[in-house]
Design a protein around this motif. Structure first.
Motif, PDB file in Angstrom:
ATOM      1  N   GLU A 267      32.034  43.410  40.433  1.00 31.26           N
ATOM      2  CA  GLU A 267      30.619  43.166  40.699  1.00 31.26           C
ATOM      3  C   GLU A 267      30.079  44.308  41.543  1.00 31.26           C
ATOM      4  OE1 GLU A 267      27.831  39.854  42.930  1.00 31.26           O
ATOM      5  OE2 GLU A 267      29.967  39.910  43.325  1.00 31.26           O
ATOM      6  N   GLY A 268      28.880  44.720  41.251  1.00 33.66           N
ATOM      7  CA  GLY A 268      28.243  45.783  42.021  1.00 33.66           C
ATOM      8  C   GLY A 268      27.519  46.717  41.082  1.00 33.66           C
ATOM      9  N   SER A 269      27.211  47.872  41.526  1.00 36.16           N
ATOM     10  CA  SER A 269      26.662  48.986  40.775  1.00 36.16           C
ATOM     11  C   SER A 269      26.219  48.689  39.339  1.00 36.16           C
ATOM     12  CB  SER A 269      27.718  50.071  40.771  1.00 36.16           C
ATOM     13  OG  SER A 269      27.327  51.124  39.970  1.00 36.16           O
ATOM     14  N   GLY A 270      25.050  48.162  39.175  1.00 36.64           N
ATOM     15  CA  GLY A 270      24.540  47.910  37.833  1.00 36.64           C
ATOM     16  C   GLY A 270      24.979  46.556  37.328  1.00 36.64           C
ATOM     17  N   GLY A 271      25.659  46.517  36.199  1.00 42.01           N
ATOM     18  CA  GLY A 271      26.122  45.257  35.626  1.00 42.01           C
ATOM     19  C   GLY A 271      27.525  44.913  36.064  1.00 42.01           C
ATOM     20  N   ASN A 272      27.957  43.736  35.695  1.00 45.29           N
ATOM     21  CA  ASN A 272      29.314  43.303  35.986  1.00 45.29           C
ATOM     22  C   ASN A 272      30.253  43.789  34.891  1.00 45.29           C
ATOM     23  OD1 ASN A 272      28.416  41.900  38.252  1.00 45.29           O
ATOM     24  ND2 ASN A 272      27.986  40.079  37.047  1.00 45.29           N
ATOM     25  N   ILE A 273      31.522  43.937  35.245  1.00 45.53           N
ATOM     26  CA  ILE A 273      32.544  44.352  34.295  1.00 45.53           C
ATOM     27  C   ILE A 273      33.653  43.314  34.347  1.00 45.53           C
ATOM     28  CG2 ILE A 273      34.238  46.122  33.699  1.00 45.53           C
ATOM     29  CD1 ILE A 273      32.455  48.128  35.253  1.00 45.53           C
ATOM     30  N   ALA A 274      33.998  42.748  33.192  1.00 50.95           N
ATOM     31  CA  ALA A 274      35.144  41.846  33.122  1.00 50.95           C
ATOM     32  C   ALA A 274      36.377  42.693  32.822  1.00 50.95           C
ATOM     33  CB  ALA A 274      34.943  40.805  32.032  1.00 50.95           C
ATOM     34  N   VAL A 275      37.497  42.344  33.445  1.00 51.14           N
ATOM     35  CA  VAL A 275      38.741  43.097  33.254  1.00 51.14           C
ATOM     36  C   VAL A 275      39.861  42.113  32.939  1.00 51.14           C
ATOM     37  CG1 VAL A 275      40.381  44.715  34.268  1.00 51.14           C
ATOM     38  CG2 VAL A 275      37.974  44.835  34.911  1.00 51.14           C
ATOM     39  N   LEU A 276      40.548  42.368  31.838  1.00 54.44           N
ATOM     40  CA  LEU A 276      41.723  41.589  31.461  1.00 54.44           C
ATOM     41  C   LEU A 276      42.933  42.498  31.654  1.00 54.44           C
ATOM     42  CD1 LEU A 276      40.292  40.239  28.085  1.00 54.44           C
ATOM     43  CD2 LEU A 276      40.183  39.140  30.317  1.00 54.44           C
ATOM     44  N   THR A 277      43.898  42.065  32.439  1.00 57.86           N
ATOM     45  CA  THR A 277      45.094  42.878  32.662  1.00 57.86           C
ATOM     46  C   THR A 277      46.273  42.244  31.932  1.00 57.86           C
ATOM     47  OG1 THR A 277      45.580  41.689  34.712  1.00 57.86           O
ATOM     48  CG2 THR A 277      44.333  43.725  34.909  1.00 57.86           C
ATOM     49  N   GLY A 278      47.141  43.084  31.432  1.00 54.80           N
ATOM     50  CA  GLY A 278      48.329  42.606  30.731  1.00 54.80           C
ATOM     51  C   GLY A 278      49.423  43.655  30.779  1.00 54.80           C
ATOM     52  N   ALA A 279      50.550  43.329  30.205  1.00 54.61           N
ATOM     53  CA  ALA A 279      51.699  44.230  30.231  1.00 54.61           C
ATOM     54  C   ALA A 279      51.431  45.537  29.489  1.00 54.61           C
ATOM     55  CB  ALA A 279      52.918  43.528  29.628  1.00 54.61           C
ATOM     56  N   ASP A 280      50.533  45.502  28.519  1.00 58.48           N
ATOM     57  CA  ASP A 280      50.250  46.709  27.738  1.00 58.48           C
ATOM     58  C   ASP A 280      49.024  47.469  28.226  1.00 58.48           C
ATOM     59  OD1 ASP A 280      48.570  44.674  26.990  1.00 58.48           O
ATOM     60  OD2 ASP A 280      48.566  45.193  24.865  1.00 58.48           O
TER      61      ASP A 280
ATOM     62  N   LEU B 121      39.395  35.829  38.892  1.00 57.28           N
ATOM     63  CA  LEU B 121      38.990  34.522  38.393  1.00 57.28           C
ATOM     64  C   LEU B 121      40.200  33.651  38.045  1.00 57.28           C
ATOM     65  CD1 LEU B 121      36.043  35.608  36.077  1.00 57.28           C
ATOM     66  CD2 LEU B 121      35.976  34.928  38.486  1.00 57.28           C
ATOM     67  N   ARG B 122      41.122  34.212  37.312  1.00 55.57           N
ATOM     68  CA  ARG B 122      42.371  33.542  36.938  1.00 55.57           C
ATOM     69  C   ARG B 122      43.461  34.596  36.920  1.00 55.57           C
ATOM     70  NH1 ARG B 122      41.727  28.230  33.999  1.00 55.57           N
ATOM     71  NH2 ARG B 122      39.547  27.767  34.353  1.00 55.57           N
ATOM     72  N   ARG B 123      44.646  34.228  36.523  1.00 53.71           N
ATOM     73  CA  ARG B 123      45.788  35.136  36.613  1.00 53.71           C
ATOM     74  C   ARG B 123      45.458  36.587  36.251  1.00 53.71           C
ATOM     75  NH1 ARG B 123      50.141  32.412  33.096  1.00 53.71           N
ATOM     76  NH2 ARG B 123      48.464  31.015  32.545  1.00 53.71           N
ATOM     77  N   ASP B 124      45.104  36.831  35.015  1.00 52.04           N
ATOM     78  CA  ASP B 124      44.885  38.197  34.550  1.00 52.04           C
ATOM     79  C   ASP B 124      43.427  38.495  34.220  1.00 52.04           C
ATOM     80  OD1 ASP B 124      47.605  38.644  34.772  1.00 52.04           O
ATOM     81  OD2 ASP B 124      48.014  38.025  32.719  1.00 52.04           O
ATOM     82  N   VAL B 125      42.506  37.702  34.730  1.00 53.37           N
ATOM     83  CA  VAL B 125      41.081  37.880  34.446  1.00 53.37           C
ATOM     84  C   VAL B 125      40.346  38.132  35.761  1.00 53.37           C
ATOM     85  CG1 VAL B 125      39.001  36.844  33.468  1.00 53.37           C
ATOM     86  CG2 VAL B 125      41.233  36.320  32.469  1.00 53.37           C
TER      87      VAL B 125
END
Length: 133
Positions: A69-82, A61-65
């Motif tokens: 999608e699929g299998s049941g519900g959606n999962i949002a993922v935030l990625t970062g250095a840690d 969606l954006r840089r780290d967001v």
């Protein structure tokens, strides 16, 4: 003057009402609690079987967001250095594909999980993927 009395149907009551209505419509009779549970278990097994085969699509969606999608519900993922933060966990049967999708974003570990809510009658897409092996 007395306030108007409002009738309230809880989520659990709504789920039980839907299950009872559907079973009566399908069978022409009311199911016993044991029969209703057996019927619901078959539905859950069906959902898990479908989840075991469903592909996981990654939408950045954006840089780290990102969203899985699929299998049941959606999962949002935030990625970062840690590491990564997951919003909801997904279905256990999808775990290998969810982890593969997460590793496609970065090799950093999943540090945190936020479950958005818990449903008393059907929490497959939020909680069952949250267990740690």
């Amino acid at each position: 003057m007395t306030p108007a009395r409002r009738h309230f149907l809880s989520r659990r009551g709504f789920c039980l009402c839907c299950l009872g209505s559907a079973s009566f419509t399908a069978t022409g009779r009311w199911l016993t609690p044991r029969e209703a549970f057996a019927e619901a278990r078959n539905i859950v097994d069906s959902i898990r079987d479908d989840a075991a085969r469903a592909p996981i699509k990654v939408h950045k969606l954006r840089r780290d967001v990102s969203i899985f999608e699929g299998s049941g519900g959606n999962i949002a993922v935030l990625t970062g250095a840690d590491g990564k933060v997951f919003i909801d966990a997904g279905i256990t049967a999808s775990r290998p594909r969810i982890l593969k999708a997460a590793n496609s974003l970065s090799r950093d570990p999943i540090r945190h999980l936020i479950n958005t809510h818990w449903q008393s009658c059907c929490s497959l897409d939020h909680l069952v993927g949250a267990h740690k092996e």
